[in-house]
Design a protein around this motif. Structure first.
Motif, short mmCIF file in Angstrom:
data_model
loop_
_atom_site.label_atom_id
_atom_site.label_comp_id
_atom_site.label_asym_id
_atom_site.label_seq_id
_atom_site.Cartn_x
_atom_site.Cartn_y
_atom_site.Cartn_z
N ARG A 42 -6.32 10.49 -19.41
CA ARG A 42 -6.17 11.79 -18.74
C ARG A 42 -4.77 11.94 -18.15
N TYR A 43 -4.25 10.87 -17.54
CA TYR A 43 -2.90 10.94 -16.98
C TYR A 43 -1.87 11.19 -18.08
N ALA A 77 -12.41 9.71 2.20
CA ALA A 77 -13.35 10.52 2.97
C ALA A 77 -14.26 11.30 2.03
N ASP A 78 -13.73 11.73 0.91
CA ASP A 78 -14.48 12.50 -0.07
C ASP A 78 -14.69 11.64 -1.31
N ARG A 79 -15.91 11.17 -1.52
CA ARG A 79 -16.18 10.30 -2.66
C ARG A 79 -15.99 11.01 -4.00
N ALA A 80 -16.09 12.33 -4.00
CA ALA A 80 -15.87 13.08 -5.24
C ALA A 80 -14.45 12.88 -5.77
N SER A 81 -13.52 12.49 -4.89
CA SER A 81 -12.15 12.26 -5.31
C SER A 81 -12.00 11.00 -6.15
N CYS A 82 -13.09 10.22 -6.31
CA CYS A 82 -13.06 9.02 -7.14
C CYS A 82 -13.34 9.31 -8.60
N SER A 83 -13.60 10.57 -8.93
CA SER A 83 -13.73 10.94 -10.34
C SER A 83 -12.45 10.55 -11.07
N PHE A 84 -12.58 10.07 -12.32
CA PHE A 84 -11.38 9.64 -13.02
C PHE A 84 -10.40 10.78 -13.24
N THR A 85 -10.91 12.01 -13.32
CA THR A 85 -10.01 13.14 -13.49
C THR A 85 -9.20 13.39 -12.22
N GLU A 86 -9.78 13.10 -11.06
CA GLU A 86 -9.08 13.26 -9.80
C GLU A 86 -8.12 12.09 -9.53
N GLN A 87 -8.45 10.90 -10.04
CA GLN A 87 -7.61 9.73 -9.79
C GLN A 87 -6.26 9.82 -10.49
N VAL A 88 -6.12 10.76 -11.40
CA VAL A 88 -4.82 11.02 -12.01
C VAL A 88 -3.78 11.29 -10.93
N LYS A 89 -4.19 11.98 -9.86
CA LYS A 89 -3.27 12.29 -8.76
C LYS A 89 -2.75 11.02 -8.09
N ASP A 90 -3.59 9.98 -8.07
CA ASP A 90 -3.17 8.72 -7.45
C ASP A 90 -2.11 8.02 -8.30
N LEU A 91 -2.24 8.09 -9.61
CA LEU A 91 -1.23 7.49 -10.48
C LEU A 91 0.11 8.19 -10.29
N THR A 97 0.84 -1.20 0.00
CA THR A 97 0.00 0.00 0.00
C THR A 97 0.88 1.25 0.00
N PHE A 98 0.26 2.35 -0.39
CA PHE A 98 0.93 3.64 -0.30
C PHE A 98 -0.14 4.68 0.03
N GLN A 99 0.30 5.84 0.44
CA GLN A 99 -0.61 6.91 0.82
C GLN A 99 -0.80 7.88 -0.34
N ALA A 100 -2.05 8.14 -0.69
CA ALA A 100 -2.36 9.13 -1.72
C ALA A 100 -2.18 10.53 -1.14
N HIS A 101 -2.35 11.54 -1.97
CA HIS A 101 -2.13 12.93 -1.55
C HIS A 101 -3.01 13.35 -0.39
N ASP A 102 -4.21 12.72 -0.28
CA ASP A 102 -5.14 13.07 0.78
C ASP A 102 -5.11 12.08 1.94
N GLY A 103 -4.13 11.20 1.95
CA GLY A 103 -3.99 10.24 3.03
C GLY A 103 -4.72 8.92 2.82
N THR A 104 -5.46 8.77 1.72
CA THR A 104 -6.16 7.52 1.43
C THR A 104 -5.14 6.41 1.15
#
Length: 272
Positions: free
Chosen positions: A104-105, A64-78, A3-10
Motif C-alpha cells: 500500500r505504501y 489511542a485509536d485502535r482503528a489506526s492500526c489498519s494496514f492502510t492507516e499504517q502507511v502514514k507511519d512509514l 523512537t519517533f512521533q507518528a502523525h497522531d502523537g503515538t
C-alpha cells in the motif's frame, strides 16, 4: 533504542542495523515484535537495515485509536519514519502481513520506494490463502512425530474451539520447512513482546482492492509454507508489472532463518 512521533502523537520504536543504503523492514503477525526479523539472513552486512515495530506492536506504543492500526492507516507511519530519518527514498521489505502495508505504501508513494521486496506475503490487499494448497502442504507432513497434535489443534482452531494462542502455538510446526531446534527457538523467543489479541481484527479492517506498483518488485515464497502457502505470493507477483517471483525450496514462512545465505544472496542481488 530509538523512537519517533507518528502523525497522531503515538510513539513508535525502530532499530537500525548495519550500514549502507537504507532498507526498511516491516514485520508480520500482524502485530509482531520486529526483533524476530533478526538481520534477515545477514542483509545488514551491506545494508542499513531499519526494523520498525508497527503501532501497538513490539516496543511501540498502543495508539489511542485502535482503528489506526489498519494496514492502510499504517502507511502514514512509514511516511513519518521516512521524514524522521531524512530519507529521500529507500528500499522497502514487508514480511507476511507486513507485505500488505508495504504494497500500500509503494502504491501511494512510488517516488519514495526504490524497490519492493515481499517475503511470504499473505496476499495483495487482504489474506488470500488457497485452502486446498494449505491442506495439501500440511497433509504432506503426516509422517512427522508432531503431526497428530498439530492436526488436532488446527481442527479445533478452524472450529473456533479452545484458546487461539495455545492452538496457534501447537500448529506452528506447519509454518516451517524443518521443525528443528532452530525453528523452535525462533518461534518461541521469550524476549519478544506478545501480539495483542485485538490487533488482527484492527489490522485487517482496511482490507480491500489492491493496486499495482510501478517500482521493481521481488516476491519470495517458501515452498513448504504451511502458514499461508505460495498462492498469495503468486497473486502478488501477477499483480505488479514485471515482478519477479522466487519460490525457495525446503523452507517455510521465514526463509531467512532456514536458508539465510540463499535468502540474503537473492535479496541482496535484487536490491543491488
Amino acid at each position: 533504542m530509538t523512537t519517533f512521533q507518528a502523525h497522531d502523537g503515538t510513539a513508535l520504536h525502530y532499530e537500525q542495523l548495519g550500514d549502507g543504503a537504507p532498507l526498511l523492514a516491516i514485520p508480520g503477525g500482524p502485530g509482531a515484535d520486529a526483533r524476530y526479523l533478526g538481520d534477515l539472513g545477514g542483509l545488514d552486512a551491506h545494508r542499513r537495515l531499519i526494523r520498525l515495530d508497527p503501532r501497538g506492536s513490539g516496543r511501540s506504543t498502543e495508539p489511542a485509536d485502535r482503528a489506526s492500526c489498519s494496514f492502510t492507516e499504517q502507511v502514514k507511519d512509514l511516511e513519518a519514519l521516512r521524514e524522521h530519518l531524512g530519507l529521500d527514498s529507500f528500499d522497502l521489505l514487508g514480511h507476511s502481513a507486513g507485505a500488505l502495508t508495504a504494497q500500500r505504501y509503494a502504491a501511494e508513494f512510488p517516488h519514495r520506494v526504490r524497490s519492493l521486496v515481499l517475503v511470504t506475503p499473505v496476499g495483495r490487499g487482504s489474506r488470500e490463502p488457497d485452502e486446498a494448497e494449505l491442506a495439501a502442504l500440511r497433509a504432506a507432513r503426516a509422517d512427522q512425530p508432531w503431526y497428530p497434535d498439530a492436526a488436532r489443534a488446527a481442527a479445533l482452531l478452524a472450529a473456533g474451539q479452545g484458546d487461539p494462542a495455545e492452538l496457534t502455538a501447537r500448529i506452528t510446526p506447519f509454518f516451517w520447512g524443518s521443525w528443528d531446534d532452530r525453528a523452535r527457538a525462533a518461534s518461541f523467543d521469550p524476549e519478544l513482546v506478545p501480539i495483542a489479541l485485538w490487533m488482527r481484527a484492527a489490522f485487517y479492517a482496511g482490507a480491500g482492492e489492491a493496486a499495482p506498483v510501478a517500482v521493481p518488485v521481488l516476491v519470495v515464497a517458501g515452498q513448504l509454507d504451511g502458514m499461508i502457502g505460495t498462492a498469495p505470493a503468486r497473486l502478488a507477483a501477477a499483480l505488479h508489472p514485471g515482478a519477479r517471483l522466487e519460490v525457495l525450496e525446503g523452507v517455510g514462512h521465514r526463509p531467512w532463518v532456514e536458508k539465510p545465505a540463499e535468502f540474503s544472496r537473492l535479496v541482496g542481488e535484487f536490491l543491488g
